[in-house]
Design an enzyme around this catalytic site. Structure first.
Site, short mmCIF file in Angstrom:
data_model
loop_
_atom_site.label_atom_id
_atom_site.label_comp_id
_atom_site.label_asym_id
_atom_site.label_seq_id
_atom_site.Cartn_x
_atom_site.Cartn_y
_atom_site.Cartn_z
N LEU A 11 -32.00 0.62 21.64
CA LEU A 11 -32.93 -0.35 22.20
C LEU A 11 -33.25 -1.47 21.22
CD1 LEU A 11 -35.36 2.05 24.11
CD2 LEU A 11 -33.51 0.65 25.05
N VAL A 12 -33.41 -1.14 19.93
CA VAL A 12 -33.72 -2.17 18.94
C VAL A 12 -32.53 -3.10 18.74
CG1 VAL A 12 -34.31 -2.60 16.52
CG2 VAL A 12 -35.45 -0.77 17.77
N ARG A 82 -37.81 7.84 16.02
CA ARG A 82 -38.87 8.84 15.87
C ARG A 82 -39.30 9.39 17.22
NH1 ARG A 82 -44.01 7.08 12.86
NH2 ARG A 82 -43.69 5.11 13.94
N VAL A 118 -32.51 -1.84 9.01
CA VAL A 118 -33.67 -1.71 9.89
C VAL A 118 -34.00 -0.25 10.16
CG1 VAL A 118 -34.66 -2.38 12.13
CG2 VAL A 118 -33.04 -3.91 10.98
N SER A 119 -33.01 0.62 10.09
CA SER A 119 -33.18 2.04 10.38
C SER A 119 -34.24 2.66 9.47
CB SER A 119 -31.86 2.78 10.20
OG SER A 119 -30.81 2.17 10.93
N ASN A 120 -34.98 3.62 10.03
CA ASN A 120 -36.04 4.28 9.27
C ASN A 120 -35.58 5.59 8.64
OD1 ASN A 120 -38.42 2.67 9.39
ND2 ASN A 120 -38.51 3.07 11.59
N ARG A 151 -47.90 -7.20 14.03
CA ARG A 151 -48.86 -6.24 14.57
C ARG A 151 -50.27 -6.56 14.12
NH1 ARG A 151 -44.87 -1.00 13.65
NH2 ARG A 151 -43.91 -1.09 15.75
N HIS A 175 -43.35 0.86 4.37
CA HIS A 175 -43.47 0.69 5.82
C HIS A 175 -43.99 2.00 6.39
CE1 HIS A 175 -42.78 -0.74 9.80
NE2 HIS A 175 -41.78 0.09 10.06
#
Length: 309
Positions: A11-12, A82, A118-120, A151, A175
């Site tokens: 989705l991202v 997540r 970008v991956s966590n 945010r 982050h």
């Protein structure tokens, strides 16, 4: 920019691709994923939407590593998202080998490409990508602060009623729960935020910003944030593709800035056509430096945990 590859057609990755293609930030856009047909289908959809918007960016997808050939920029969004109750560290053991495989492919097929992680957990994975790439910190960095700042601006606008366009905000550090929002640098129309909100209200905004991703995850149940991260990626891509010399927060490898070395942390950076042109070191007061050090210590522990895997 000639060619950009997004590795990870979830989705991202899809959200970022839509904006990048629509805004013609590159001539050729690749969506690459282990699920090749999924990547092909999403790429075709994104391409058709871009054409409807008047864009000439060519979009295609697939699974083969050879699709990385000739990439100027590689954006890594691949990995498991997540789930409710999970921290970013919980997914490290799964996403680390995924990242390692991607970096091996990049070294073979696009060794000169700039890499945006970008991956966590993004701080740890950015450090890993840099450490195995053999590239300088100008070529490997991560996305987190652009999203965290957005945010915070949302929450400030909601609390004050003012236009988000007039709000400036700044977030440093890791982050997640250890991020360091610098409220001293937050303003609304050049007026300090403290003029409009009490200390208690500001602290509530800080805490909500730290938990921003988890809040969305808890409400959506079946998925994490995707649209806002996609926009954040596109902002960074635009700054690089068009050499804008924009000051944006990024996860950078520190080389003595803020009193830290050999660690990946969110800090304000200048993004230009060469990638991460420089890190901006802001003066911090004693309390801010203590919070930054605490955040850095947590990231350092996470990196040590990663090295032990």
């Amino acid at each position: 920019m000639n060619k950009l590859t997004i590795v990870g057609a979830g989705l991202v990755g899809e959200a970022a691709a839509q904006i990048i293609a629509r805004d013609e930030l590159c001539r050729e856009l690749v969506l690459m994923d282990v699920q090749g047909e999924l990547a092909q289908g999403k790429a075709l959809d994104v391409w058709q939407a871009a054409v409807e918007s008047g864009s000439d960016t060519r979009v295609y997808g697939g699974a083969k590593a050879e699709m990385l050939d000739g990439s100027d920029l590689v954006v890594i969004t691949a990995g498991v998202p997540r789930k409710p109750g999970q921290s970013r560290q919980d997914v490290l053991s799964i996403n680390l080998p995924i990242l390692d495989g991607i970096m091996t492919d990049i070294k073979h097929h696009a060794p000169a490409a700039t890499v945006l992680v970008v991956s966590n957990p993004v701080d740890v994975l950015t450090y890993r990508a840099w450490s195995v790439s053999g590239l300088g910190r100008d070529k490997v960095f991560g996305q987190a602060g652009v999203l965290d700042t957005a945010r915070m601006k949302c929450f400030i606008a909601e609390q004050t009623g003012f236009s988000a366009k007039d709000i400036t905000a700044l977030v440093l550090g890791g982050h997640g729960d250890s991020m360091v929002p610098l409220m001293r640098y937050c303003q609304i129309g050049s007026v300090p935020l403290s003029h409009f909100l009490s200390s208690e209200q500001i602290e509530q905004i800080v805490e909500r910003t730290r938990k921003g991703g988890g809040e969305i995850l808890g409400l959506k149940k079946m998925g994490s944030a995707c649209d806002a991260p996609g926009v954040a990626i596109a902002q960074m891509v635009d700054a690089i593709a068009n050499g804008r010399n924009r000051i944006l927060p990024a996860v950078a490898i520190l080389q003595g800035e803020y009193g830290r070395k050999d660690i990946a942390m969110g800090v304000p950076c200048v993004l230009a056509d060469e990638g991460l042109a420089r890190v901006i070191e802001l003066p911090l007061d004693a309390q801010e430096q203590a919070m930054f050090d605490q955040s850095a210590d947590q990231v350092a522990r996470d990196i040590d945990e990663m090295k032990a895997l």
